[in-house]
Design an enzyme around this catalytic site. Sequence first.
Site, PDB file in Angstrom:
ATOM      1  N   ARG A  10       0.835  -1.207   0.000  1.00  0.00           N
ATOM      2  CA  ARG A  10       0.000   0.000   0.000  1.00  0.00           C
ATOM      3  C   ARG A  10       0.868   1.254   0.000  1.00  0.00           C
ATOM      4  O   ARG A  10       1.763   1.403   0.830  1.00  0.00           O
ATOM      5  CB  ARG A  10      -0.920   0.012   1.223  1.00  0.00           C
ATOM      6  CG  ARG A  10      -1.971   1.128   1.183  1.00  0.00           C
ATOM      7  CD  ARG A  10      -2.943   1.039   2.351  1.00  0.00           C
ATOM      8  NE  ARG A  10      -3.591  -0.270   2.431  1.00  0.00           N
ATOM      9  CZ  ARG A  10      -4.630  -0.639   1.683  1.00  0.00           C
ATOM     10  NH1 ARG A  10      -5.106   0.190   0.781  1.00  0.00           N
ATOM     11  NH2 ARG A  10      -5.162  -1.847   1.833  1.00  0.00           N
ATOM     12  N   GLU A  33       0.525  -7.864  -3.820  1.00  0.00           N
ATOM     13  CA  GLU A  33      -0.689  -7.090  -4.103  1.00  0.00           C
ATOM     14  C   GLU A  33      -0.384  -5.596  -4.035  1.00  0.00           C
ATOM     15  O   GLU A  33       0.216  -5.125  -3.064  1.00  0.00           O
ATOM     16  CB  GLU A  33      -1.756  -7.460  -3.064  1.00  0.00           C
ATOM     17  CG  GLU A  33      -2.890  -6.488  -2.931  1.00  0.00           C
ATOM     18  CD  GLU A  33      -3.641  -6.609  -1.612  1.00  0.00           C
ATOM     19  OE1 GLU A  33      -4.235  -5.605  -1.184  1.00  0.00           O
ATOM     20  OE2 GLU A  33      -3.636  -7.700  -1.000  1.00  0.00           O
ATOM     21  N   THR A  62      -7.847  -3.692  -2.775  1.00  0.00           N
ATOM     22  CA  THR A  62      -8.843  -2.627  -2.683  1.00  0.00           C
ATOM     23  C   THR A  62      -9.588  -2.492  -4.019  1.00  0.00           C
ATOM     24  O   THR A  62      -9.835  -1.397  -4.515  1.00  0.00           O
ATOM     25  CB  THR A  62      -8.209  -1.284  -2.256  1.00  0.00           C
ATOM     26  OG1 THR A  62      -7.215  -1.517  -1.244  1.00  0.00           O
ATOM     27  CG2 THR A  62      -9.253  -0.346  -1.660  1.00  0.00           C
ATOM     28  N   LYS A 122     -10.792 -13.452   2.625  1.00  0.00           N
ATOM     29  CA  LYS A 122      -9.904 -12.534   3.335  1.00  0.00           C
ATOM     30  C   LYS A 122     -10.630 -12.081   4.600  1.00  0.00           C
ATOM     31  O   LYS A 122     -11.594 -11.318   4.538  1.00  0.00           O
ATOM     32  CB  LYS A 122      -9.581 -11.334   2.437  1.00  0.00           C
ATOM     33  CG  LYS A 122      -8.893 -10.180   3.141  1.00  0.00           C
ATOM     34  CD  LYS A 122      -8.771  -8.985   2.195  1.00  0.00           C
ATOM     35  CE  LYS A 122      -8.289  -7.741   2.913  1.00  0.00           C
ATOM     36  NZ  LYS A 122      -8.171  -6.578   2.013  1.00  0.00           N
ATOM     37  N   GLY A 152      -3.770  -7.273  11.936  1.00  0.00           N
ATOM     38  CA  GLY A 152      -3.570  -7.901  13.235  1.00  0.00           C
ATOM     39  C   GLY A 152      -2.724  -9.153  13.191  1.00  0.00           C
ATOM     40  O   GLY A 152      -2.667  -9.905  14.162  1.00  0.00           O
ATOM     41  N   GLY A 172       0.744  -5.990   5.420  1.00  0.00           N
ATOM     42  CA  GLY A 172       1.026  -4.700   4.818  1.00  0.00           C
ATOM     43  C   GLY A 172       2.212  -4.012   5.462  1.00  0.00           C
ATOM     44  O   GLY A 172       3.364  -4.256   5.095  1.00  0.00           O
ATOM     45  N   SER A 173       1.945  -3.178   6.462  1.00  0.00           N
ATOM     46  CA  SER A 173       3.007  -2.367   7.073  1.00  0.00           C
ATOM     47  C   SER A 173       4.057  -3.210   7.782  1.00  0.00           C
ATOM     48  O   SER A 173       5.159  -2.732   8.046  1.00  0.00           O
ATOM     49  CB  SER A 173       2.401  -1.346   8.038  1.00  0.00           C
ATOM     50  OG  SER A 173       1.669  -1.991   9.062  1.00  0.00           O
TER      51      SER A 173
END
Length: 202
Positions: A10, A33, A62, A122, A152, A172-173
């Site tokens: 992202r 992704e 997204t 998901k 999480g 992600g992060s």
Amino acid sequence: MTRPIIAILRGITPPEAVAVAKALIGAGVTTIEVPLNSPDAFDSIARLVAECGNDAKIGAGTVLTPAEVEQVAANGGRLVVSPNCDPTVIRATRAARMESFPGIMTPTEAFAALDAGATGLKLFPGELVGPVGLKAIRAVLPEDAACYAVGGVNSDTLGEWLKAGVSGIGVGSGLYRPGDAPETVAERAEGLVRLWDEHKAD
């Protein structure tokens, strides 16, 4: 060895996408992704498909409409991930011969997604449902339904998710934040892959 780990890039930009993807692939994360709310996301996807498509499964996140599904397919994507359960998006994705991972939080959404042809589910946001919630949902789903937790999931919680029956994870992060150097991403990915392999070996 292919591990069910989806890297969520992202905020990535086209000029940095290939180097980051190659860092992930080198570390053993081969599903990538690019969320469509990233800058020039379709450009990044096209570059990744051209440069890394033989070594990794490239797709979009997204994804909210059938029109976006068409654009993902036109740019060579093989994976469509959504934050919600929209049967029209799922059907369009499968019709385009791509994998579909819609977002679900309840058994009702899970079965609607599977009925529409979803490749996998998901669980999102994962931190709201948690491993306990996944275990309860898992009890009523078909045994072969793939459930990925997104949100999480980290080094502290991975073991709990696996015990609850998670099939895979989206991160992600924990792998990439906008502006991160490829070396930083590689280090995080190597740690995550090592942890995944350790848990699966237990």
